[in-house]
Write an enzyme that holds these catalytic residues in place. Sequence first.
Site, PDB file in Angstrom:
ATOM      1  N   PRO A  27       5.769  26.111  -2.629  1.00  0.00           N
ATOM      2  CA  PRO A  27       4.921  25.282  -2.127  1.00  0.00           C
ATOM      3  C   PRO A  27       4.304  25.689  -0.572  1.00  0.00           C
ATOM      4  O   PRO A  27       4.764  26.788  -0.060  1.00  0.00           O
ATOM      5  CB  PRO A  27       5.762  23.883  -1.581  1.00  0.00           C
ATOM      6  CG  PRO A  27       7.194  24.715  -1.516  1.00  0.00           C
ATOM      7  CD  PRO A  27       6.999  25.624  -2.617  1.00  0.00           C
ATOM      8  N   LYS A  28       3.034  25.684  -0.622  1.00  0.00           N
ATOM      9  CA  LYS A  28       2.254  26.104   0.694  1.00  0.00           C
ATOM     10  C   LYS A  28       2.078  25.260   1.712  1.00  0.00           C
ATOM     11  O   LYS A  28       1.399  24.258   1.978  1.00  0.00           O
ATOM     12  CB  LYS A  28       0.786  26.407   0.068  1.00  0.00           C
ATOM     13  CG  LYS A  28      -0.137  26.911   1.434  1.00  0.00           C
ATOM     14  CD  LYS A  28       0.286  28.448   1.776  1.00  0.00           C
ATOM     15  CE  LYS A  28      -0.611  28.957   2.776  1.00  0.00           C
ATOM     16  NZ  LYS A  28      -0.544  28.223   4.079  1.00  0.00           N
ATOM     17  N   PHE A  29       3.132  25.383   2.874  1.00  0.00           N
ATOM     18  CA  PHE A  29       3.181  24.760   4.059  1.00  0.00           C
ATOM     19  C   PHE A  29       2.035  24.919   4.958  1.00  0.00           C
ATOM     20  O   PHE A  29       1.440  26.017   4.947  1.00  0.00           O
ATOM     21  CB  PHE A  29       4.399  24.814   4.801  1.00  0.00           C
ATOM     22  CG  PHE A  29       5.482  24.125   4.008  1.00  0.00           C
ATOM     23  CD1 PHE A  29       6.069  23.042   4.070  1.00  0.00           C
ATOM     24  CD2 PHE A  29       6.250  24.968   3.007  1.00  0.00           C
ATOM     25  CE1 PHE A  29       7.184  22.399   3.269  1.00  0.00           C
ATOM     26  CE2 PHE A  29       7.623  24.640   2.420  1.00  0.00           C
ATOM     27  CZ  PHE A  29       7.981  23.383   2.431  1.00  0.00           C
ATOM     28  N   GLY A 174      -0.841  22.839  -1.082  1.00  0.00           N
ATOM     29  CA  GLY A 174      -0.885  23.473  -2.315  1.00  0.00           C
ATOM     30  C   GLY A 174       0.270  24.390  -2.796  1.00  0.00           C
ATOM     31  O   GLY A 174       1.405  24.268  -2.434  1.00  0.00           O
TER      32      GLY A 174
END
Length: 324
Positions: A27-29, A174
């Site tokens: 996951p893109k934090f 994303g």
Amino acid sequence: MPRPPLKVMLAESVSTLPRGGRLAYEPKFDGHRMVIFRTGERVLLQARSGRIITDAFPDLAAAARQLPEGTVLDGEVVVWSEGRTDFAAVQKRAAATPGRAPALARQLPASYAAFDLLAEDGADLRTSAYEKRRGRLVALLGTMGPPLQAVPMTLDADEAATWYDTLPGIGVEGLVIKGLDQTYRSGTRAWMKLRHTSAHDAVVVGFTGARSRPHALVLVLPDDDTPVVSSPLAPALRIQAAAALPAQAASGTGIGADDAFGPGAAPVAMAAGLGEVAYQPVAAGLSAEVEQRTTRHATTTVLRLRLPPDAVGDQDGDLSGTSG
């Protein structure tokens, strides 16, 4: 062993979820990129730009002292607020003076989502495959717990697609996709990233032009602490920005501070096609929804301003305008 300033590995945007082959999905934090160096008795925290921000994050620095000597981590620092990540709060932490940083750490505690192990026991691991680095990262951080934790990862593309669909509500913007056999190539865009939209929030740290009618806004974008100048504001947005900009100038060790640019020196930001441009800094408090495009030059266009609910403007805190 890697030493600061370290150029981090980056990701290239893709429009669809890659499948097949030996791929890993994370996951893109929505936070700030940070490299943690634990060497000897020292801990150094480095932003993506290479700037040392250890004093701004005393909570993470204290946690990093529990790491074995000779450890270097790459990851994302985030601040959680009401169950989701808060990028404006991360920027507020990053811009804190040493005097204010401890109080802000108590008010807005930071978490660190580590997604790579670049060194262990003083040995440089960047030439090792991601699969090997990931295994050692999980083993290293598995017993430590918050605020230093390994970012989730899956090898299942269907599970990654579920993350992509269900996690935006907590601030996940994303996915980052990595090859299991990839080495860590500093300064290159060899990973892939899939975002929900090209539009995302940025923190306003200054402006160019007159305060009564700003020409452009100076912004800090997620995952990057280097300020950039937006494209020229549309007429309606100039009027709204003039009313919304914080009245006080920025101060402290953050972006726009004297000790970052020299006493009395004007801070500078990168403007597309122009290079470095001087700007007037402002204190944190205003954010904007922006869109980034890459043609001959990378441009950042302000789509709307975001204000607290009690601020002047629309009831939901948004101020929109057609960009020009």
